[in-house]
Design a protein around this motif. Structure first.
Motif: not given
Length: 779
Positions: A635-639, A357-364, A663-668, A703-712
């Motif tokens: 999302l990748s992998g057909g998720r 989450a930190e990475k996704a926000v700061l990268d954007a 995961l349920s995620t909200s971005v403002w 999308s960036s957060y959910t892809e990383a957080a859902s890995a595995g």
């Protein structure tokens, strides 16, 4: 010569001649042998022949209780991520970790006894031989110095601790006072204590209560701070270093005064050798060790600042503790428990997802980006309410002298958890309208009017509040400025058409909409109000009730502020198939004795929304990723994923809230200081023509957060939609050559956020354009 004030207690400042002092000490020793040390204490002042000493001594022994019962020590509390190992922050009034004696190395026990009280295991609380030696050393007179046993020092520290807990400043000063009165008090209590506690218990108490440096209390805290290890693993040189500090914690702190600390350490090593605790070889090795080579100093972090990127989540946890009766009836009790109770608080935070989450926000939106945008993200687990991640692009900093560009306001949370008044959600509110549409017996493929229509607010169905008063009609519009004919509700949803949703709202009972939205989890964070001078302002809500949802026509398009965390929790109701859980940040708490405490629950409502309605809403929101306002971002992998963009009037605030089964995620993304329009904006060097939409920055963060957080994680499937709620798909319209947009090709060719924006399309006919809320300015 001025007369002394007879009402002021006199301190003993008189010099006692050597002969009298020796007589005093002899009387103490003889009386101790014949009649016990308590009696000796009574004789001491009488033997001196000093009237003041007689009065003071008798008074002290009459007033001092015959026993001392040490209470619990102030101990640091620690906050951990959900793994129970990753420490986020520490809180304390006194930085202390209490450990049993068997968790302290023999080297440490021997070092303390050597330098502080070599006859500890043979005296009865007061050491006559030590008093005699101290008397000779202080032959010239004055207040008695030295000669305090470990038991007496323990008594002194217990009295200081009790006064500190009670907020008794004078009691602390009295316990530290360098006078015969204080020594006599300590002596009596020490003698009594030795009758009630074993020597090992007293040594354990002393090692845990003593100060071992600046803001360092107890041997375990000292060991971790100076050497990054447990007290059970202390070597000879390390133990000697720590043991040498207690005489003067500031003076002999090895970080602040390394030279004096080394000299003191070497003195301790020498005493250990003299008493036979270490060999000559061990002594020589210890003396040859450079102080700096033995240290591995760890920072003394306190408070949420040390949690870094998770600081806002840490602050959320603290506010939960301060507000919950589970941690004390009064706020003062909760604060005392947090700062003194030795709590181990294991939170819901998933450290992997938090970093994502930190990475996704700061990268954007990097810190200090030229756009001036601020952004926040909150992620919860559907069906449990566990807050898994929480981050924002403006760093956290507390204290009166906060650096510029930092804040203590948690943009992801509500007012009671982060001092935020929230942000208008815009089209992020529309799924609640859709849920009520289906709950009222309607279908996804019902045809609604998407033309721009003026409607008087008093014509809306609002039986719970009576007719809505308005000076002018409400006429929301879409970004292309024109109506869009008729369309199914499904298409109006994934293309986020304002005018179509205005028509839907006009057909609904807005009181029922309010109730449904609240049950799903929508929570406003502020409400319009009028102050005593008649001026309108936004009043923050400490804890929103269903009645706090303002009923008005524009509510359909999301005009009342909320928070990302609230939105994530509400959308989690769809993800879970209808279960709403209030967000929780704390998994479990152990008190200082290791006992589990009750913690605030999520109060999950499995009947918040019927499963068939929740799943059908999800079906509609899945289309947002395939042919709607966020098309092409599956999302990748057909998720499977479902979600909704949101953009308010003039792009003040932009949103993306979405979910998978886990995961349920909200971005403002917007401006936290107020309603600031964002047109022709450059974000992280990328120029955006026209309005800023929810799909431009908020969507990619999600999308960036959910892809990383859902890995595995396993790929979960949403529950099936209800065919009876979907309805019969309408026949496709005949081709047209106009610029209607949507399936006819569109003209704007933008990225695809049509928040309220009709059918202007993204080049492929999926729709784009930010629709405004008419008089209320939301899409």
């Amino acid at each position: 010569m001025a007369m002394a004030n007879p009402r002021e207690p006199r301190r003993i400042t008189r010099t006692i001649p050597a002969a009298q002092l020796i007589g005093l000490l002899l009387a103490f020793v003889l009386t101790a042998g014949a009649g016990g040390v308590i009696a000796a204490g009574l004789v001491i002042p009488l033997a001196s022949g000093v009237n003041t000493a007689v009065d003071t001594g008798v008074e002290v022994f009459e007033e001092v209780p015959a026993e001392l019962v040490p209470g619990p020590l102030s101990e640091q509390s620690q906050i951990y991520a959900s793994d129970g190992r990753t420490k986020l922050a520490t809180f304390y009034a006194q930085n202390r970790i209490v450990v049993p004696l068997d968790k302290v190395s023999a080297n440490m026990k021997n070092a303390v006894i050597s330098i502080e009280d070599e006859r500890f295991y043979t005296h009865g609380g007061v050491d006559p031989e030590g008093i005699s030696r101290a008397a000779v050393k202080n032959f010239g007179g004055g207040d008695m110095q030295g000669a305090s046993t470990l038991t007496q020092q323990y008594v002194k520290n217990v009295l200081i601790e009790e006064a500190d807990r009670a907020g008794d400043t004078f009691g602390i000063l009295e316990a530290r006072e360098d006078s015969l009165t204080r020594k006599l008090r300590e002596a009596k209590l020490a003698i009594a204590l030795e009758k009630e506690m074993s020597k090992d218990d007293i040594l354990q108490g002393y090692l845990n209560i003593a100060q071992f440096g600046r803001s360092v209390y107890g041997v375990e805290t000292a060991s971790r701070h100076y050497f990054n290890k447990s007290a059970s693993d202390l070597s000879v040189v390390e133990a000697a270093t720590i043991a040498g500090i207690t005489k003067a914690p500031n003076q002999f702190d090895p970080v602040e005064n390394p030279q004096k600390a080394k000299e003191r350490r070497n003195l301790v090593v020498g005493k250990m050798w003299q008493l036979g605790y270490i060999s000559t070889e061990e002594r020589d090795e210890a003396l040859a060790t450079k102080l700096s080579d033995s240290l591995d100093v760890q920072p003394l972090d306190v408070g949420c600042d040390s949690a870094k990127g998770a600081a806002f989540f840490c602050d959320y946890v603290i506010k939960e503790v301060m507000a919950s009766p589970a941690f004390g009836k009064k706020k003062a009790d909760r604060q005392d428990l947090l700062y003194r109770g030795g709590l181990k608080i294991v939170t819901t935070l998933d450290i992997k997802k938090q970093r994502a989450a930190e990475k996704a926000v700061l990268d954007a939106v990097p810190v200090g980006d030229s756009s001036g945008l601020e952004s926040a993200i909150a992620s919860v687990q559907p069906g449990t309410g566990k807050i898994l991640a929480m981050a924002q692009n403006v760093p956290y900093a507390s204290g009166a002298e906060r650096p510029s560009g930092t804040t203590t306001v948690n943009y992801a949370a509500d007012y009671s958890h982060g001092n935020s008044r929230g942000f208008q959600p815009g089209s992020n509110f529309k799924p609640f309208v859709l849920a009520e549409w289906l709950r009222s017996g309607r279908q996804l493929n019902d045809i609604v009017n998407a033309n721009q229509v003026s409607r008087w607010p008093q014509d809306f169905n609002t039986p719970c509040v009576g007719n809505l008063a308005a000076a002018e009609p409400w006429k929301p519009f879409n970004s292309d400025g024109a109506g869009s004919g008729s369309m199914p509700v499904l298409k109006a949803t994934y293309n986020s058409v304002n005018t179509a949703y205005a028509d839907m709202g006009f057909k609904l009972n807005l009181c029922d909409l309010r109730n449904t939205a609240y049950k799903i989890g929508y929570r406003p964070t502020s409400i319009p109000d009028t102050n005593s001078e008649g001026a309108r302002y936004s009043r923050p809500l400490e804890k929103a009730k269903v009645e706090d949802i303002e009923i008005q026509a524009p509510m359909i398009l999301g005009t009342q502020p909320t928070s990302p965390l609230n939105q994530a929790a509400a959308y989690a109701t769809f993800a879970s198939g209808g279960t709403y859980c209030s967000p929780i940040a704390i998994l479990r708490v152990k008190d200082g004795d290791g006992k589990q405490m009750k913690v605030p629950g999520a109060n999950c409502d499995k009947n918040a929304l019927p499963a068939n309605i929740a799943n059908t809403v999800t079906h509609a929101l899945e289309n947002v990723f395939t042919k709607g306002t966020y098309a092409g971002n599956e999302l990748s992998g057909g998720r499977p994923s479902a979600g909704k963009t949101g953009t308010t009037n003039l792009s003040w605030h932009t949103w993306f809230t979405g979910y998978t089964t886990q995961l349920s995620t909200s971005v403002w993304v917007g401006d936290a200081e107020g309603d600031v329009q964002h047109f022709h904006t450059t974000v992280k060097g990328v120029y955006r023509e026209g309005p800023l939409y929810g799909s431009y920055v908020a969507g990619p963060i999600w999308s960036s957060y959910t892809e990383a957080a859902s890995a595995g994680m396993p790929i979960g499937q949403f529950g099936p939609e209800d065919p009876n709620l979907v309805g019969q798909e309408p026949a496709p319209p005949k081709p047209k050559n106009d610029d209607e947009g949507g399936s006819n090709g569109g003209s704007s060719g933008d990225e695809g956020d049509s928040d309220g924006g009709g059918d202007s399309g993204n080049g492929g006919g999926n729709g784009n354009g930010n629709g405004n809320g008419g008089n209320n300015g939301n899409d």
